[in-house]
Design a protein around this motif. Sequence first.
Motif, PDB file in Angstrom:
ATOM      1  N   LEU A  94       0.828  -1.206   0.000  1.00 43.37           N
ATOM      2  CA  LEU A  94       0.000   0.000   0.000  1.00 43.37           C
ATOM      3  C   LEU A  94       0.862   1.255   0.000  1.00 43.37           C
ATOM      4  O   LEU A  94       0.584   2.216  -0.732  1.00 43.37           O
ATOM      5  N   VAL A  95       1.922   1.267   0.806  1.00 46.22           N
ATOM      6  CA  VAL A  95       2.817   2.429   0.852  1.00 46.22           C
ATOM      7  C   VAL A  95       3.469   2.649  -0.507  1.00 46.22           C
ATOM      8  O   VAL A  95       3.542   3.783  -0.999  1.00 46.22           O
ATOM      9  N   LEU A  96       3.948   1.579  -1.122  1.00 45.72           N
ATOM     10  CA  LEU A  96       4.569   1.694  -2.437  1.00 45.72           C
ATOM     11  C   LEU A  96       3.558   2.182  -3.479  1.00 45.72           C
ATOM     12  O   LEU A  96       3.889   3.001  -4.345  1.00 45.72           O
ATOM     13  N   THR A  97       2.326   1.688  -3.381  1.00 39.91           N
ATOM     14  CA  THR A  97       1.281   2.119  -4.313  1.00 39.91           C
ATOM     15  C   THR A  97       0.957   3.594  -4.130  1.00 39.91           C
ATOM     16  O   THR A  97       0.826   4.343  -5.116  1.00 39.91           O
ATOM     17  N   LEU A  98       0.829   4.033  -2.879  1.00 36.65           N
ATOM     18  CA  LEU A  98       0.517   5.440  -2.607  1.00 36.65           C
ATOM     19  C   LEU A  98       1.645   6.357  -3.052  1.00 36.65           C
ATOM     20  O   LEU A  98       1.397   7.473  -3.528  1.00 36.65           O
ATOM     21  N   LEU A 156      -5.565  11.740   0.094  1.00 39.36           N
ATOM     22  CA  LEU A 156      -6.942  11.273   0.290  1.00 39.36           C
ATOM     23  C   LEU A 156      -6.994   9.757   0.483  1.00 39.36           C
ATOM     24  O   LEU A 156      -7.662   9.253   1.385  1.00 39.36           O
ATOM     25  N   LEU A 157      -6.273   9.035  -0.360  1.00 41.24           N
ATOM     26  CA  LEU A 157      -6.303   7.573  -0.306  1.00 41.24           C
ATOM     27  C   LEU A 157      -5.581   7.017   0.913  1.00 41.24           C
ATOM     28  O   LEU A 157      -5.849   5.879   1.331  1.00 41.24           O
ATOM     29  N   ALA A 158      -4.675   7.808   1.500  1.00 40.45           N
ATOM     30  CA  ALA A 158      -3.948   7.344   2.690  1.00 40.45           C
ATOM     31  C   ALA A 158      -4.883   7.135   3.872  1.00 40.45           C
ATOM     32  O   ALA A 158      -4.530   6.432   4.822  1.00 40.45           O
ATOM     33  N   SER A 181       0.548   4.193  10.238  1.00 38.72           N
ATOM     34  CA  SER A 181       1.584   3.262   9.806  1.00 38.72           C
ATOM     35  C   SER A 181       1.755   3.247   8.291  1.00 38.72           C
ATOM     36  O   SER A 181       2.805   2.840   7.792  1.00 38.72           O
ATOM     37  N   THR A 182       0.736   3.655   7.564  1.00 36.71           N
ATOM     38  CA  THR A 182       0.858   3.782   6.107  1.00 36.71           C
ATOM     39  C   THR A 182       1.273   5.189   5.709  1.00 36.71           C
ATOM     40  O   THR A 182       2.141   5.381   4.859  1.00 36.71           O
ATOM     41  N   LEU A 183       0.674   6.170   6.349  1.00 37.11           N
ATOM     42  CA  LEU A 183       0.944   7.566   5.998  1.00 37.11           C
ATOM     43  C   LEU A 183       2.372   7.984   6.343  1.00 37.11           C
ATOM     44  O   LEU A 183       3.020   8.693   5.561  1.00 37.11           O
ATOM     45  N   PHE A 184       2.875   7.560   7.497  1.00 38.50           N
ATOM     46  CA  PHE A 184       4.202   7.989   7.928  1.00 38.50           C
ATOM     47  C   PHE A 184       5.296   7.568   6.941  1.00 38.50           C
ATOM     48  O   PHE A 184       6.101   8.403   6.498  1.00 38.50           O
ATOM     49  N   ASN A 219      -4.612  17.079   2.486  1.00 35.07           N
ATOM     50  CA  ASN A 219      -5.759  16.301   2.024  1.00 35.07           C
ATOM     51  C   ASN A 219      -6.024  15.045   2.843  1.00 35.07           C
ATOM     52  O   ASN A 219      -7.035  14.368   2.633  1.00 35.07           O
ATOM     53  N   PHE A 220      -5.122  14.736   3.764  1.00 32.94           N
ATOM     54  CA  PHE A 220      -5.291  13.529   4.566  1.00 32.94           C
ATOM     55  C   PHE A 220      -6.527  13.557   5.470  1.00 32.94           C
ATOM     56  O   PHE A 220      -7.238  12.539   5.549  1.00 32.94           O
TER      57      PHE A 220
END
Length: 260
Positions: free
Chosen positions: A15-19, A33-35, A186-189, A210-211
């Motif tokens: 997910l992190v790599l995708t974002l 937004l997706l985070a 954990s994903t956003l950081f 946008n988060f």
Amino acid sequence: MESILFVKLFVSVILVLTLSAVAEHVSPKAAGLLAGYPAGAVITLFFIGMDISPEFAADSSVYTMMGLVATQAFVFCYFKATLYVKKFTIAASSVFAVIGYLVVIWLLHYIKLNKFLAALLPMASIFVFVYLFRAIKNVTIRKRVKLTPRILFLRAFLAGFIILAIIATAKLVGSRWAGLFQAFPSTLFPLILIVHLTYDKTHVHTIIKNFPQGLGSLITYTLCVSIFYPASGIYIGTLISLAAASVYLLVYRLVAVRTG
């Protein structure tokens, strides 16, 4: 429990790599937004419900929901630190953000929760942080770095290290604190660190701006889990909760497009 750790680590890293790819090829705004989408929460709460009970997972979701106030405090502190710290900006901003998060969850753990309050406070905080971030301009990444196997490995390693550290910390504390720790970004950081290390702080600011709006989908998800897990079980409850979270993002997107 090892299966939970492996699946959550694998999905979170992907997910992190995708974002990060979304930030580069679409926009940091879209990545922000997706985070807020509840990918990590889906895995964690599902396996908790399977291994322990749907009721226990529902109770945990209430604390996770409440902890999302601290999640927004985290990004606010990171943003503010980048404005004033001139040397070792990324390291200092990270430390300041983590401290801000810990202070807020320490204050939150004194509050006696119910579903209504646990949903109301983070939803109200979204409006507060949207207002605080209103002056940030949305920018795009114009010159993207070339993604090589080495860069992808380093990004995956960074994301995996942070996620494992968060999980390990959560295991050292009590159940009430553990529920609050589930809200740690954990994903956003890792996403913020990857973008900041690769590009500029203005791109990070766009993600941060946008988060909060995207975080509404996670609040929606955890609220639905607290309601539907005990009533419908983990399988139907997960599907209903995911559908509700997705509808939130779609409705937000439609409203945002119409209002400009």
